[in-house]
Design a protein around this motif. Structure first.
Motif, PDB file in Angstrom:
ATOM      1  N   ASP A   1      -5.293 -11.697   6.482  1.00  0.00           N
ATOM      2  CA  ASP A   1      -5.080 -10.743   5.390  1.00  0.00           C
ATOM      3  C   ASP A   1      -3.789 -11.019   4.623  1.00  0.00           C
ATOM      4  O   ASP A   1      -3.400 -10.228   3.758  1.00  0.00           O
ATOM      5  CB  ASP A   1      -5.099  -9.302   5.903  1.00  0.00           C
TER       6      ASP A   1
ATOM      7  N   THR B   1      -0.725 -11.183   5.884  1.00  0.00           N
ATOM      8  CA  THR B   1       0.452 -10.741   6.624  1.00  0.00           C
ATOM      9  C   THR B   1       1.062 -11.909   7.395  1.00  0.00           C
ATOM     10  O   THR B   1       0.343 -12.735   7.968  1.00  0.00           O
ATOM     11  CB  THR B   1       0.069  -9.618   7.609  1.00  0.00           C
TER      12      THR B   1
ATOM     13  N   SER C   1       0.914  -7.042  -0.747  1.00  0.00           N
ATOM     14  CA  SER C   1      -0.236  -6.313  -1.276  1.00  0.00           C
ATOM     15  C   SER C   1      -0.872  -7.192  -2.342  1.00  0.00           C
ATOM     16  O   SER C   1      -0.187  -7.935  -3.048  1.00  0.00           O
ATOM     17  CB  SER C   1       0.185  -4.968  -1.863  1.00  0.00           C
TER      18      SER C   1
ATOM     19  N   HIS D   1      -3.334  -8.097  -5.674  1.00  0.00           N
ATOM     20  CA  HIS D   1      -3.858  -7.648  -6.955  1.00  0.00           C
ATOM     21  C   HIS D   1      -4.648  -8.796  -7.559  1.00  0.00           C
ATOM     22  O   HIS D   1      -4.102  -9.867  -7.833  1.00  0.00           O
ATOM     23  CB  HIS D   1      -2.734  -7.228  -7.902  1.00  0.00           C
TER      24      HIS D   1
ATOM     25  N   PRO E   1      -0.991 -12.021  -4.407  1.00  0.00           N
ATOM     26  CA  PRO E   1       0.009 -11.059  -3.948  1.00  0.00           C
ATOM     27  C   PRO E   1       0.940 -10.654  -5.082  1.00  0.00           C
ATOM     28  O   PRO E   1       1.418 -11.501  -5.841  1.00  0.00           O
ATOM     29  CB  PRO E   1       0.767 -11.845  -2.864  1.00  0.00           C
TER      30      PRO E   1
ATOM     31  N   ARG F   1       3.166  -7.545  -4.588  1.00  0.00           N
ATOM     32  CA  ARG F   1       4.265  -6.774  -4.014  1.00  0.00           C
ATOM     33  C   ARG F   1       4.423  -7.159  -2.558  1.00  0.00           C
ATOM     34  O   ARG F   1       3.453  -7.509  -1.888  1.00  0.00           O
ATOM     35  CB  ARG F   1       4.006  -5.265  -4.141  1.00  0.00           C
TER      36      ARG F   1
ATOM     37  N   SER G   1       6.145  -5.944   1.155  1.00  0.00           N
ATOM     38  CA  SER G   1       6.813  -4.985   2.022  1.00  0.00           C
ATOM     39  C   SER G   1       7.262  -5.709   3.289  1.00  0.00           C
ATOM     40  O   SER G   1       6.496  -6.482   3.874  1.00  0.00           O
ATOM     41  CB  SER G   1       5.862  -3.835   2.379  1.00  0.00           C
TER      42      SER G   1
ATOM     43  N   ARG H   1      -3.787   4.135   7.532  1.00  0.00           N
ATOM     44  CA  ARG H   1      -3.106   2.883   7.232  1.00  0.00           C
ATOM     45  C   ARG H   1      -3.940   1.721   7.746  1.00  0.00           C
ATOM     46  O   ARG H   1      -4.359   1.698   8.903  1.00  0.00           O
ATOM     47  CB  ARG H   1      -1.725   2.848   7.874  1.00  0.00           C
TER      48      ARG H   1
ATOM     49  N   ARG I   1      -2.771  -4.162   9.843  1.00  0.00           N
ATOM     50  CA  ARG I   1      -2.397  -5.463   9.304  1.00  0.00           C
ATOM     51  C   ARG I   1      -2.003  -6.401  10.437  1.00  0.00           C
ATOM     52  O   ARG I   1      -1.288  -6.030  11.361  1.00  0.00           O
ATOM     53  CB  ARG I   1      -1.216  -5.333   8.331  1.00  0.00           C
TER      54      ARG I   1
END
Length: 344
Positions: free
Chosen positions: A75, A77, A97, A99, A103, A105, A107, A326, A329
């Protein structure tokens, strides 16, 4: 004993430069090299006088962490084991994340301690015990190493990796202030989250800080006996006392609190557990994050069924409590805290 330059707070850097009989602007230059340019040696700091660099290197070595293991999930991560100068190791997770399949963004979930003294029964980190607190620079190193490996700027930070942030309060707050600083990573305060198991003194202290950092509570049960079994080190903090401190926090800050709730089959996902959570949330401005349990070797707990998760979301929402599930991940890369490091 020599003190690592990145264990200093910003005010301590100011004091150090004054002790070196240098003009005050040198402190900002040094800070920018450490946390803006992320220098890995004093030789890179070309606008500092050579004599100052020599003195600093002699008394205050510039130490940086190193990625010694990296795993990449399907995914996107990435999970890292980072080793520091004395051999202490921590885990850090970078979560992009997506889009339109790219990727956009990033975190970063960072550790505040090497190991953890809390010893929650469901946590792989708790099984390894506690090594030491991390310095200010060691926390920033995790963000810098992760975003460099991802080739992305960090958008948000969560102090929710290994360790209890409020048992390393001063270093954690200073590191997050640096992450927030325009001279450093310039991450918005509301995109910086501190996740605590519920250390009352830390909650009280955070309510007096000027930054609008987000507070998250690792709750996992609103039934006292169940929570005590899951988090035995916190049995001396009654849930009623925790709720009172959170109501006081809301009154002082007017900020919402998030509750992290790990869903465990037949233990904290029963109808009685749901009623207890609804009662605990009553009267509070809060958001509930339901977390699917990641299976780890030797862990007897089982994740809640998808239908149970759906029922909880519906019930909480019907009572006006904003709730999300959530996404799990990194479950294919030893995603649970401590799972990767303990496998090395």
């Amino acid at each position: 004993m020599k003190t690592d330059i990145k264990s200093f707070t910003r005010s301590e850097i100011d004091e150090l430069i004054a002790e070196c009989k240098q003009p005050s602007f040198r402190a900002r230059q040094l800070f920018q090299w450490l946390y803006g340019h992320h220098a890995r040696s004093y030789s890179e700091m070309t606008n500092l006088p050579a004599s100052l660099r020599t003195d600093l290197e002699r008394g205050h070595p510039l130490l940086t962490g190193t990625i010694i293991n990296r795993q990449i999930s399907s995914d996107g991560t990435r999970k890292y084991v980072i080793e520091f100068h004395d051999g202490a190791r921590v885990e850090t997770v970078a979560m992009p994340s997506m889009h339109e399949e790219s990727p956009d963004r990033l975190s970063v979930c960072l550790s505040t301690q090497a190991g953890c003294p809390i010893g929650c029964s469901f946590c792989a980190t708790g099984k390894e015990g506690f090594t030491r607190n991390l310095s200010v620079g060691e926390m920033i190193d995790q963000i810098v190493l992760a975003q460099s490996d991802m080739d992305m700027k960090t958008s948000s930070v969560v102090a929710m990796g290994q360790g209890e942030p409020f048992l390393n309060y001063e270093n954690t707050i200073e590191a997050l202030r640096i992450a927030n600083s325009p001279d450093s990573l310039n991450i918005g305060a509301r995109h910086i989250t501190i996740s605590t198991c519920g250390i009352i003194q830390g909650i009280q202290r955070l309510s007096d800080e000027p930054e609008q950092f987000t507070l998250a509570i690792s709750l996992h049960s609103a039934q006292q006996a169940v929570r005590d079994a899951l988090m035995p080190s916190l049995a001396h903090i009654p849930l009623r006392q925790l709720k009172r401190s959170l109501l006081d926090y809301r009154e002082k800050t007017n900020r919402r609190v998030s509750f992290e709730y790990l869903m465990i089959k037949d233990l904290n996902d029963t109808d009685e557990a749901l009623k207890a959570l609804l009662s605990f949330c009553k009267g509070m401005l809060c958001h509930v994050n339901l977390l699917p349990l990641n299976k780890t070797a030797g862990n007897p707990f089982q994740p809640s069924a998808a239908a149970t998760m759906k029922h909880w979301v519906s019930a909480l929402s019907q009572h006006g409590i904003e709730t999300t599930v959530r996404n799990s991940r990194g479950s294919d890369i030893a995603g649970a805290c401590g799972q990767l490091k303990n496998s090395l």
